[in-house]
Motif scaffolding. Structure first.
Motif, PDB file in Angstrom:
ATOM      1  N   ALA A 225       0.738  -1.357  -0.152  1.00 30.71           N
ATOM      2  CA  ALA A 225       0.085   0.125  -0.159  1.00 30.71           C
ATOM      3  C   ALA A 225       0.942   1.183   0.017  1.00 30.71           C
ATOM      4  CB  ALA A 225      -0.946   0.094   1.107  1.00 30.71           C
ATOM      5  N   ASN A 234      -3.413   4.779  -6.995  1.00 29.00           N
ATOM      6  CA  ASN A 234      -4.072   5.202  -5.677  1.00 29.00           C
ATOM      7  C   ASN A 234      -5.166   4.029  -5.568  1.00 29.00           C
ATOM      8  OD1 ASN A 234      -3.388   7.848  -4.961  1.00 29.00           O
ATOM      9  ND2 ASN A 234      -3.979   8.553  -6.590  1.00 29.00           N
ATOM     10  N   VAL A 238      -5.480   1.734  -2.278  1.00 25.58           N
ATOM     11  CA  VAL A 238      -6.720   1.569  -1.603  1.00 25.58           C
ATOM     12  C   VAL A 238      -6.984   0.039  -1.146  1.00 25.58           C
ATOM     13  CG1 VAL A 238      -9.369   1.487  -1.704  1.00 25.58           C
ATOM     14  CG2 VAL A 238      -8.078   3.717  -1.943  1.00 25.58           C
ATOM     15  N   ALA A 241      -4.616  -1.518   1.255  1.00 27.73           N
ATOM     16  CA  ALA A 241      -4.451  -0.929   2.466  1.00 27.73           C
ATOM     17  C   ALA A 241      -5.673  -1.631   3.128  1.00 27.73           C
ATOM     18  CB  ALA A 241      -4.570   0.646   2.525  1.00 27.73           C
ATOM     19  N   SER A 242      -7.020  -1.602   2.302  1.00 26.82           N
ATOM     20  CA  SER A 242      -8.052  -2.298   2.778  1.00 26.82           C
ATOM     21  C   SER A 242      -7.908  -3.863   3.310  1.00 26.82           C
ATOM     22  CB  SER A 242      -9.114  -2.333   1.631  1.00 26.82           C
ATOM     23  OG  SER A 242      -9.588  -0.884   1.461  1.00 26.82           O
ATOM     24  N   TYR A 369      -4.921   3.375   7.446  1.00 23.81           N
ATOM     25  CA  TYR A 369      -5.845   4.335   7.406  1.00 23.81           C
ATOM     26  C   TYR A 369      -5.736   5.673   6.765  1.00 23.81           C
ATOM     27  CZ  TYR A 369      -8.704   1.511  10.778  1.00 23.81           C
ATOM     28  OH  TYR A 369      -9.478   0.350  10.996  1.00 23.81           O
ATOM     29  N   ARG A 372      -5.273   4.986   2.898  1.00 26.70           N
ATOM     30  CA  ARG A 372      -6.382   4.780   2.222  1.00 26.70           C
ATOM     31  C   ARG A 372      -7.164   6.095   2.199  1.00 26.70           C
ATOM     32  NH1 ARG A 372     -10.782   0.269   3.763  1.00 26.70           N
ATOM     33  NH2 ARG A 372     -11.280   1.761   5.672  1.00 26.70           N
ATOM     34  N   ASN A 376      -7.980   7.867  -1.363  1.00 29.42           N
ATOM     35  CA  ASN A 376      -9.499   8.132  -1.547  1.00 29.42           C
ATOM     36  C   ASN A 376      -9.821   9.454  -2.024  1.00 29.42           C
ATOM     37  OD1 ASN A 376     -10.993   5.749  -1.835  1.00 29.42           O
ATOM     38  ND2 ASN A 376     -10.843   5.434   0.400  1.00 29.42           N
ATOM     39  N   LYS A 384     -15.163   8.684   1.970  1.00 30.45           N
ATOM     40  CA  LYS A 384     -14.625   7.637   2.459  1.00 30.45           C
ATOM     41  C   LYS A 384     -13.221   7.900   3.169  1.00 30.45           C
ATOM     42  CE  LYS A 384     -16.179   4.370  -1.341  1.00 30.45           C
ATOM     43  NZ  LYS A 384     -15.625   3.541  -2.158  1.00 30.45           N
ATOM     44  N   ASP A 388     -12.264   7.089   7.347  1.00 27.95           N
ATOM     45  CA  ASP A 388     -11.127   6.395   7.714  1.00 27.95           C
ATOM     46  C   ASP A 388     -10.738   7.426   8.889  1.00 27.95           C
ATOM     47  OD1 ASP A 388     -11.231   4.280   6.488  1.00 27.95           O
ATOM     48  OD2 ASP A 388     -10.037   5.047   4.646  1.00 27.95           O
TER      49      ASP A 388
END
Length: 486
Positions: A225, A234, A238, A241-242, A369, A372, A376, A384, A388
């Motif tokens: 990430a 990006n 995401v 990281a998710s 966090y 992401r 986002n 979003k 986070d």
């Protein structure tokens, strides 16, 4: 790249007799050459970074100021970093510990990968074989990521063909080609980083984590990430990281309250044998890197270089008592006293100064966090990002004191991005050299440091000193190698 290990035999003997990490309880194999998969596991463990090679980059950032009220005098080699000297080594010193540590790690990883490329493990060794091989790929990717983010331009469409770093992919390169090394294009190095992470991911998937001092699937995914964020990929940032967020918990700093209450004084809560990391906070760490953090230079009250008031203020934005992260940075000294003047408003209390052994944080869940959230916003998904931020901050603030952020709190996406980057700065301060790398990728802003006798040192917008210089040892080995401007 010049190594102290002159032959593979000497390297293996050194690793197996003197370099085993006692913390990992790895047993040396006397002076024998490595043979088994377990032997090569010991070799690889000797390649994980043992030094705080990244920590002095913090002195070049806006996270550090010089407390001129102290009687402490900083060593000359540290002053070179704080004042952005073109070379960070003292006159007559050729070796660069950052460069040397990272290429040593690559050499250890390559040694394992060379051997494993032609080995077929027995059935009962298959899992260990895949684990060690996966870690070797992860360690090599990690090392090249740091090298290009210290010694090359930040990645962008405009810099893809810029000079990166030398990129040996076999241990034989070190012994057969110690001179006239070539800086590979930046894009080629990043492609190799991605390829190594892909290999590591396939090998480490489903494997049990053996230690937070070694790469596992979750630590690797967070590294992925990070790399994708730095590349501007990006959507991929995401996704990676998710994966971390859904599988690993974020610590709740409210668990520190019992310790704070027992200490009965904010000044003494984290000033001796107990650091913030010694509470529940350590559970969100995915990977430790570097040497013993108890010796880090920023947590001594009388030390010259300290966290800035600006960094501390980011933990005081709501009020002066809600954000537990202030305990990481505030000295809690009364500044109108002699001790307060000498210590200053800040001390770095992440790690205990005594007794409890701690190691530097390399990768932790909160980074997922902020990665992401940043990605986002760039993907036009500000709601979003706010979610986070709220999920992060509610675990950093006292229960019942946090007011969730809303879209109306931000004039536009740029304002929201500033808040995300501020939270990222607080979360990752003094961890893994991230602030220096962030300043580089976020436009190389102008910085000012005030030092002895009030002398002002400036790093200008876009300053070439945002790139560390190729070390003198490498210049001597490869005199035709292009240097970074300075």
């Amino acid at each position: 790249m010049k190594y102290k290990y002159l032959t593979p035999v000497l390297l293996m003997i050194a690793v197996l007799t003197g370099s085993c990490n006692k913390l990992l309880d790895i047993k040396p194999v006397n002076s024998m050459m490595p043979v088994s998969i377990a032997d090569y596991e010991s070799v690889l463990l000797g390649g994980y970074p043992r030094t705080d090679f990244f920590m002095r980059t913090e002195m070049m950032t806006d996270n550090v100021y010089a407390n001129l009220g102290t009687t402490y005098t900083a060593p000359r080699d540290q002053e070179l970093w704080f004042t952005w000297a073109p070379y960070k080594q003292l006159p007559g010193v050729e070796d660069d510990p950052c460069w040397g540590q990272l290429y040593s790690s690559i050499f250890y990883a390559n040694t394992v990968l060379d051997e494993f490329s032609s080995r077929t493990p027995a059935k009962d060794e298959q899992e260990l074989f895949e684990t060690v091989k996966g870690e070797a790929y992860a360690l090599r990717a990690f090392s090249y990521f740091y090298l290009v983010n210290f010694y090359a331009e930040p990645y962008s469409e405009a810099t893809r063909t810029a000079h990166g770093v030398p990129m040996p992919l076999t241990a034989k390169d070190v012994h057969q080609h110690t001179q006239q090394n070539v800086r590979e294009p930046l894009e080629k190095v990043y492609r190799q980083i991605i390829a190594d992470m892909d290999q590591a991911a396939s090998l480490l998937a489903g494997k049990k984590s053996r230690s937070k001092f070694r790469f596992d699937a979750s630590a690797l995914q967070l590294l992925r990430a990070r790399v994708y964020l730095f590349m501007g990929e990006n959507e991929k940032a995401v996704a990676a990281a998710s994966d971390v967020i859904t599988t690993k918990p974020l610590s709740d700093m409210n668990t520190l309250q019992a310790h704070i209450d027992a200490a009965k004084s904010d000044v003494s809560s984290f000033s001796g044998n107990f650091g913030v990391i010694d509470g529940d906070y350590k559970n969100e760490v995915l990977f430790y890197m570097g040497g013993t953090a108890n010796t880090n230079i920023f947590h001594y009250p009388q030390y010259m270089f300290k966290p800035t008031q600006e960094l501390l203020n980011l933990t005081l934005r709501q009020d002066s008592t809600s954000d537990y992260r202030r305990y990481i940075f505030s000295s809690f000294y009364a500044l109108n006293t002699a001790d307060g003047v000498s210590v200053g408003p800040t001390v770095y209390y992440m790690y205990a100064r005594q007794e409890n052994p701690s190691y530097y944080i390399g990768l932790k869940v909160s980074e997922a966090y902020v990665i992401r959230a940043e990605a986002n916003i760039k993907l036009k998904q500000p709601a979003k990002a706010i979610t986070d931020l709220n999920n992060l901050l509610v675990r950093r603030m006292k229960k019942g004191r946090f007011t969730p952020l809303q879209a109306g709190d931000f004039a536009d996406d740029a304002a929201l991005m500033r808040r995300v980057l501020e939270e990222r700065r607080v979360e990752l301060a003094f961890e893994g050299g991230m602030r220096w790398m962030d300043l580089r990728r976020l436009g190389k802003p102008a910085l000012t440091h005030v030092y002895k006798n009030g002398q002002v040192y400036e790093l200008k917008q876009g300053d070439p000193r945002y790139l560390l210089q190729i070390p003198m040892s490498e210049q001597n080995n490869s005199p035709d190698m292009p240097l970074n401007p300075f």
